[in-house]
Design an enzyme around this catalytic site. Structure first.
Site, PDB file in Angstrom:
ATOM      1  N   ARG A 113       0.843  -1.201   0.000  1.00 12.42           N
ATOM      2  CA  ARG A 113       0.000   0.000   0.000  1.00 12.42           C
ATOM      3  C   ARG A 113       0.880   1.254   0.000  1.00 12.42           C
ATOM      4  O   ARG A 113       0.603   2.221  -0.684  1.00 12.42           O
ATOM      5  CB  ARG A 113      -0.938  -0.010   1.217  1.00 12.42           C
ATOM      6  CG  ARG A 113      -2.081  -1.006   1.078  1.00 12.42           C
ATOM      7  CD  ARG A 113      -3.129  -0.817   2.169  1.00 12.42           C
ATOM      8  NE  ARG A 113      -2.748  -1.381   3.450  1.00 12.42           N
ATOM      9  CZ  ARG A 113      -3.119  -2.584   3.892  1.00 12.42           C
ATOM     10  NH1 ARG A 113      -3.886  -3.355   3.153  1.00 12.42           N
ATOM     11  NH2 ARG A 113      -2.743  -3.017   5.070  1.00 12.42           N
ATOM     12  N   PHE A 164     -10.957  -5.337  -6.054  1.00 11.58           N
ATOM     13  CA  PHE A 164     -10.973  -6.158  -4.834  1.00 11.58           C
ATOM     14  C   PHE A 164     -10.496  -5.269  -3.676  1.00 11.58           C
ATOM     15  O   PHE A 164      -9.533  -5.581  -2.967  1.00 11.58           O
ATOM     16  CB  PHE A 164     -10.077  -7.400  -4.966  1.00 11.58           C
ATOM     17  CG  PHE A 164     -10.395  -8.278  -6.155  1.00 11.58           C
ATOM     18  CD1 PHE A 164     -11.428  -9.203  -6.094  1.00 11.58           C
ATOM     19  CD2 PHE A 164      -9.677  -8.176  -7.337  1.00 11.58           C
ATOM     20  CE1 PHE A 164     -11.724 -10.023  -7.183  1.00 11.58           C
ATOM     21  CE2 PHE A 164      -9.966  -8.978  -8.439  1.00 11.58           C
ATOM     22  CZ  PHE A 164     -10.994  -9.908  -8.363  1.00 11.58           C
ATOM     23  N   ASP A 200     -15.620  -3.824  -5.029  1.00 10.33           N
ATOM     24  CA  ASP A 200     -15.619  -5.045  -4.225  1.00 10.33           C
ATOM     25  C   ASP A 200     -17.029  -5.624  -4.241  1.00 10.33           C
ATOM     26  O   ASP A 200     -18.005  -4.898  -4.420  1.00 10.33           O
ATOM     27  CB  ASP A 200     -15.181  -4.753  -2.785  1.00 10.33           C
ATOM     28  CG  ASP A 200     -14.646  -5.994  -2.075  1.00 10.33           C
ATOM     29  OD1 ASP A 200     -13.407  -6.134  -1.967  1.00 10.33           O
ATOM     30  OD2 ASP A 200     -15.462  -6.839  -1.652  1.00 10.33           O
ATOM     31  N   SER A 201     -17.125  -6.939  -4.039  1.00 10.62           N
ATOM     32  CA  SER A 201     -18.447  -7.564  -4.017  1.00 10.62           C
ATOM     33  C   SER A 201     -19.098  -7.454  -2.640  1.00 10.62           C
ATOM     34  O   SER A 201     -20.274  -7.752  -2.469  1.00 10.62           O
ATOM     35  CB  SER A 201     -18.343  -9.034  -4.436  1.00 10.62           C
ATOM     36  OG  SER A 201     -17.394  -9.681  -3.615  1.00 10.62           O
ATOM     37  N   ASP A 229      -5.882  -7.009  -6.489  1.00  6.95           N
ATOM     38  CA  ASP A 229      -5.526  -7.793  -5.293  1.00  6.95           C
ATOM     39  C   ASP A 229      -6.627  -8.799  -4.970  1.00  6.95           C
ATOM     40  O   ASP A 229      -7.332  -8.669  -3.968  1.00  6.95           O
ATOM     41  CB  ASP A 229      -5.305  -6.823  -4.116  1.00  6.95           C
ATOM     42  CG  ASP A 229      -4.768  -7.541  -2.883  1.00  6.95           C
ATOM     43  OD1 ASP A 229      -4.208  -8.636  -3.016  1.00  6.95           O
ATOM     44  OD2 ASP A 229      -4.923  -6.985  -1.777  1.00  6.95           O
ATOM     45  N   CYS A 266      -2.342 -14.156  -3.608  1.00  8.26           N
ATOM     46  CA  CYS A 266      -2.122 -14.649  -2.240  1.00  8.26           C
ATOM     47  C   CYS A 266      -2.409 -16.149  -2.145  1.00  8.26           C
ATOM     48  O   CYS A 266      -2.650 -16.671  -1.063  1.00  8.26           O
ATOM     49  CB  CYS A 266      -2.949 -13.851  -1.234  1.00  8.26           C
ATOM     50  SG  CYS A 266      -4.712 -13.915  -1.542  1.00  8.26           S
TER      51      CYS A 266
HETATM   52  N1  SAH Z   1      -6.625  -5.040  -1.211  1.00  7.71           N
HETATM   53  C1  SAH Z   1      -7.381  -5.242  -0.002  1.00  7.71           C
HETATM   54  C2  SAH Z   1      -7.595  -6.712   0.313  1.00  7.71           C
HETATM   55  C3  SAH Z   1      -8.365  -7.489  -0.751  1.00  7.71           C
HETATM   56  S1  SAH Z   1      -9.018  -8.983  -0.161  1.00  7.71           S
HETATM   57  C4  SAH Z   1      -6.698  -4.480   1.141  1.00  7.71           C
HETATM   58  O1  SAH Z   1      -5.588  -3.938   0.957  1.00  7.71           O
HETATM   59  O2  SAH Z   1      -7.280  -4.410   2.216  1.00  7.71           O
HETATM   60  C5  SAH Z   1     -10.011  -9.530  -1.470  1.00  7.71           C
HETATM   61  C6  SAH Z   1     -11.361  -8.838  -1.604  1.00  7.71           C
HETATM   62  O3  SAH Z   1     -11.982  -9.349  -2.774  1.00  7.71           O
HETATM   63  C7  SAH Z   1     -12.371  -9.064  -0.489  1.00  7.71           C
HETATM   64  O4  SAH Z   1     -12.762  -7.825   0.029  1.00  7.71           O
HETATM   65  C8  SAH Z   1     -13.593  -9.740  -1.162  1.00  7.71           C
HETATM   66  O5  SAH Z   1     -14.827  -9.243  -0.669  1.00  7.71           O
HETATM   67  C9  SAH Z   1     -13.400  -9.350  -2.603  1.00  7.71           C
HETATM   68  N2  SAH Z   1     -13.923 -10.246  -3.635  1.00  7.71           N
HETATM   69  C10 SAH Z   1     -13.797 -11.589  -3.731  1.00  7.71           C
HETATM   70  N3  SAH Z   1     -14.299 -12.020  -4.897  1.00  7.71           N
HETATM   71  C11 SAH Z   1     -14.726 -10.946  -5.572  1.00  7.71           C
HETATM   72  C12 SAH Z   1     -15.292 -10.736  -6.866  1.00  7.71           C
HETATM   73  N4  SAH Z   1     -15.496 -11.748  -7.690  1.00  7.71           N
HETATM   74  N5  SAH Z   1     -15.592  -9.479  -7.253  1.00  7.71           N
HETATM   75  C13 SAH Z   1     -15.365  -8.436  -6.412  1.00  7.71           C
HETATM   76  N6  SAH Z   1     -14.814  -8.564  -5.195  1.00  7.71           N
HETATM   77  C14 SAH Z   1     -14.482  -9.806  -4.780  1.00  7.71           C
END
Ligand code: SAH
Length: 391
Positions: free
Chosen positions: A210, A226, A248-249, A295, A335
């Site tokens: 970040r 994400f 995000d979903s 991510d 990850c």
């Molecule tokens: N970059 C973030 C962490 C991401 S974790 C940080 O720095 O805090 C992954 C995220 O992807 C989660 O919030 C989850 O809700 C979301 N997610 C998972 N599958 C998804 C999809 N198909 N479309 C959108 N979001 C998704």
């Protein structure tokens, strides 16, 4: 309690001799003097030669996790020493501008099955194995003595617990927590839902990334895919991004993303919060953007899913590369520990070839200082990042 005695099958000691702390059931001939799941155990070759000390769970595929390669008692004093050492190693992360980090990182801190995250004045713990469950009261006592936490939350709700034959356990076990707690990370403020958020509430493992992304975001149109609770979005806004879109979903995650932006005083930044599947979003919007953060969650939970996961990562990366303006930057992560660093490089490379973009790797990222992994336990490495610029 006296340690149980685990005897290996002949010739099955190689992995332990290579200092990998995981002992799989296929290598075990028999367990003697067994009383209780999670009790301390001594591991021996077929001929009775000493190999290590750990804790045993005959119900698990991983029958034993090694705690020490020396013959010693596994008790509260042993754990106290390990936990104290682990806490001591975090001085390099914590300071005036960062009050939260992972304090104990399981095998990476030679404490397999135990995760402790510090969030400001409190802590969140995860007990992943029967062995750490066996010592739960001792561990709580040690953490109270060493850290004097204002609150303790347990988030032992991982899938791995089921494989250990353990029930989920979550809740506040010390102090009061009646909503998101506030933390500071590199001078940015975040509200973290330690009770219901993902993992223990915040992706502490992306702190370094970040910061790096923030340093590249000035003046840019940023797309944070994400986004979860807006970690990367806040850093980008702080750096003076001209626009920040968080996708995000999860509705609750986006609500917190919005709050986190406001908390840092970015009410005026041109920001959008899109609750959508990332794949649908990319189908619907063409950009271009100057900086995309990608991510995603782990696509490969097991080894058998690696090929499919690799195709998924490649497709996403290719689509993002196509949507970048000239000179744009992609910060891409995986990850999944089954997708190793070599494969992840290969995925990014294939995506660049198919997107027909020239790409320049600016930096590759990995686990931050508070998420060490044991070199002899490759299973502990999961986070990889590549930040690249397109021509
Ligand atoms: N970059 C973030 C962490 C991401 S974790 C940080 O720095 O805090 C992954 C995220 O992807 C989660 O919030 C989850 O809700 C979301 N997610 C998972 N599958 C998804 C999809 N198909 N479309 C959108 N979001 C998704």
């Amino acid at each position: 309690m006296e340690p149980a005695k685990i005897y290996l099958k002949p010739g099955k000691d190689k992995s332990l001799r290579n200092r990998n702390p995981w002992l799989f059931s296929g290598a075990v001939d028999r367990v003697e003097e067994f009383e209780e799941n999670g009790q301390p155990a001594e591991i021996m070759t077929a001929h009775g030669g000493f190999l290590g000390m750990g804790y045993v769970n005959p119900e698990s595929q991983i029958v034993c996790r090694v705690l020490s390669w020396e013959k010693q008692e596994i008790d509260r004093a042993f754990l106290e020493e390990r936990i104290r050492a682990s806490i001591g190693r975090r001085a390099m992360v914590l300071g005036d501008s960062t009050d939260s980090c992972r304090v104990v990182n399981s095998e990476g801190d030679f404490l397999p099955g135990l995760i402790v995250d510090q969030y400001g004045a409190g802590i969140v713990l995860q007990i992943l194995t029967a062995g750490m469950e066996f010592f739960r009261d001792d561990i709580l006592g040690i953490l109270r003595d060493e850290l004097h936490p204002a609150f303790i939350v347990e988030r032992s709700d991982t899938a791995s617990r089921r494989e250990e034959g353990l029930e989920e356990r979550t809740g506040v076990i010390g102090g009061t927590v009646d909503g998101p707690v506030e933390i500071v990370e590199n001078g940015r403020r975040f509200r973290v839902d330690v009770l219901r958020g993902q993992k223990t509430g915040f992706y502490l493992d992306q702190r370094e990334s970040r910061r790096i992304v923030g340093s590249l975001a000035g003046g840019k149109r940023v797309l944070n895919l994400f986004s979860y609770t807006g970690g990367f979005s806040v850093y980008a806004a702080a750096a003076g991004a001209s626009e920040v879109i968080s996708v995000d979903s999860s509705g609750p995650a986006l609500d917190l993303a919005r709050e986190n932006m406001a908390l840092n005083g970015f009410d005026g930044v041109s920001a959008r919060y899109v609750r959508s599947d990332v794949f649908d979003f990319l189908n619907a919007e063409s950009g271009p953007w100057d900086l995309i953060v990608l991510d995603p969650p782990a696509f490969a939970a097991r080894k058998a899913q690696v090929d499919q996961a690799a195709r998924g990562y490649k497709d996403l990366n290719m689509r993002c590369l196509r949507k970048l303006a000239p000179g744009g930057i992609l910060a891409t992560y995986s990850c999944s520990h089954h997708v190793d660093r070599t494969l992840f490089r290969q995925i990014a490379y294939s995506a660049a070839v198919d997107a027909e973009r020239d790409t320049q790797v600016i930096v590759q990222t990995a686990h931050p200082l508070d998420h060490p992994f044991d070199l002899c336990h490759k299973e502990g490495e999961y986070l990889k990042g590549i930040i690249l610029r397109v021509r």
